[in-house]
Design a protein around this motif. Structure first.
Motif, PDB file in Angstrom:
ATOM      1  N   CYS A 222      -5.497   9.335 -12.564  1.00 26.69           N
ATOM      2  CA  CYS A 222      -5.037   8.970 -11.217  1.00 26.69           C
ATOM      3  C   CYS A 222      -6.065   9.266 -10.144  1.00 26.69           C
TER       4      CYS A 222
ATOM      5  N   HIS B 250      -3.903  15.473  -6.091  1.00 27.05           N
ATOM      6  CA  HIS B 250      -2.752  15.359  -6.982  1.00 27.05           C
ATOM      7  C   HIS B 250      -2.419  16.733  -7.583  1.00 27.05           C
TER       8      HIS B 250
ATOM      9  N   ASN C   6      -8.219   9.433  -7.235  1.00 28.03           N
ATOM     10  CA  ASN C   6      -8.472   8.550  -6.082  1.00 28.03           C
ATOM     11  C   ASN C   6      -8.922   9.364  -4.862  1.00 28.03           C
TER      12      ASN C   6
ATOM     13  N   ALA D 132      -1.185   5.799  -7.717  1.00 28.70           N
ATOM     14  CA  ALA D 132      -2.487   6.291  -7.272  1.00 28.70           C
ATOM     15  C   ALA D 132      -3.428   5.128  -6.953  1.00 28.70           C
ATOM     16  N   GLY D 133      -3.304   4.063  -7.723  1.00 28.55           N
ATOM     17  CA  GLY D 133      -4.128   2.884  -7.487  1.00 28.55           C
ATOM     18  C   GLY D 133      -3.862   2.228  -6.147  1.00 28.55           C
ATOM     19  N   GLN D 134      -2.672   2.456  -5.603  1.00 35.72           N
ATOM     20  CA  GLN D 134      -2.334   1.928  -4.282  1.00 35.72           C
ATOM     21  C   GLN D 134      -2.507   2.976  -3.188  1.00 35.72           C
ATOM     22  N   GLY D 135      -3.173   4.079  -3.543  1.00 32.91           N
ATOM     23  CA  GLY D 135      -3.551   5.048  -2.519  1.00 32.91           C
ATOM     24  C   GLY D 135      -2.643   6.242  -2.349  1.00 32.91           C
TER      25      GLY D 135
ATOM     26  N   LYS E 103      -0.797   9.924  -3.078  1.00 33.21           N
ATOM     27  CA  LYS E 103      -0.956  11.237  -3.694  1.00 33.21           C
ATOM     28  C   LYS E 103       0.223  11.400  -4.633  1.00 33.21           C
TER      29      LYS E 103
ATOM     30  N   SER F 211       0.822  -1.198   0.000  1.00 34.35           N
ATOM     31  CA  SER F 211       0.000   0.000   0.000  1.00 34.35           C
ATOM     32  C   SER F 211       0.865   1.261   0.000  1.00 34.35           C
TER      33      SER F 211
END
Length: 256
Positions: A55, A61, A57, A32-35, A37, A8
């Motif tokens: 991106c 960003h 989420n 971004a997919g793993q959380g 910024k 993560s």
């Protein structure tokens, strides 16, 4: 560290160069997919904005438009940008060019241009992000995107190979120099990846040349996501005991 998922990137801010397209964009999307910024760097504002959208989420960003082939003139403004988003836990240098130039016609300016973007700008950025007030006091992970050309030769690619080998050498020494500060340095070396840059390569225009390239990759050509996932590993706590190494992501290219 997220005990449930060491991969993560939640609560991490990651700076990524070359994020307007190709491998850099793939890395940004994976982070971004793993959380994470993500802070994006590139020359084209419109494409940076597109990457920001990809991106999405729920985090804030941001991007910084700059031409890293310029030796100076951007450091002060970038420093202010980074301080505004500090602390930063990770940095990926994916910006780069891949010239094909036979030695007999290679010019000094071509060498300087290639080294400036592929290597010197990486050093300049590392000097910035490792300053107090920008880097996370808990440590940081730096990932430099190299190439299988750092390990293998190819006709006309001597200049490109020199720059990518320099990145591998760089992470080895910096890994030792910054270990006490809990800053890790690693490289990722992909083989041929389907990106807008590679789609314009000479071998794409010749069927026989393309067949030869495919034969060199037992698992087929890679995607930007493949390099992105490798980068996520090196940026995350899953690789907390990994530093000074070169992660080969090449579909079997170097195994031949």
């Amino acid at each position: 560290m997220n005990s449930k998922n060491p991969f993560s990137l939640i609560d991490k801010t990651i700076l990524i160069t070359g994020a307007s397209s190709g491998i850099g964009q793939g890395i940004a999307i994976a982070c971004a997919g793993q959380g994470a910024k993500v802070l994006l760097m590139g020359r084209n504002v419109e494409r940076l904005e597109e990457t920001v959208q990809l991106c999405a989420n729920g985090l804030g960003h941001a991007y910084f438009s700059v031409d890293l082939q310029q030796v100076g003139g951007w450091q002060e403004e970038l420093t202010a940008f980074l301080k505004a988003h500090a602390p930063i836990q990770g940095f990926v240098h994916a910006a780069g060019i891949s010239p094909t130039i036979p030695l007999k016609v290679m010019k000094s300016q071509q060498m300087l241009d290639c080294f400036q973007l592929n290597v010197f700008s990486a050093v300049q950025l590392i000097q910035l992000i490792t300053k107090p007030g920008i880097k996370s006091p808990e440590g940081m992970s730096v990932v430099l995107i190299s190439s299988v050309m750092s390990e293998a030769g190819e006709k006309g690619k001597s200049l490109y190979a020199m720059t990518k080998a320099a990145l591998v050498a760089l992470v080895k020494s910096l890994a030792l120099e910054y270990a006490e500060k809990r800053i890790r340095f690693n490289a990722v070396s992909p083989a041929v990846v389907d990106t807008p840059l590679s789609l314009g390569s000479h071998y794409r225009k010749e069927e026989e040349a393309m067949r030869e390239v495919l034969k060199q990759h037992p698992l087929g050509l890679g995607s930007a996501a493949d390099v992105g996932n490798a980068s996520v590993f090196l940026l995350s706590e899953a690789s907390r005991w990994v530093t000074g190494t070169n992660l080969i992501v090449d579909g079997g290219y170097l195994a031949r």
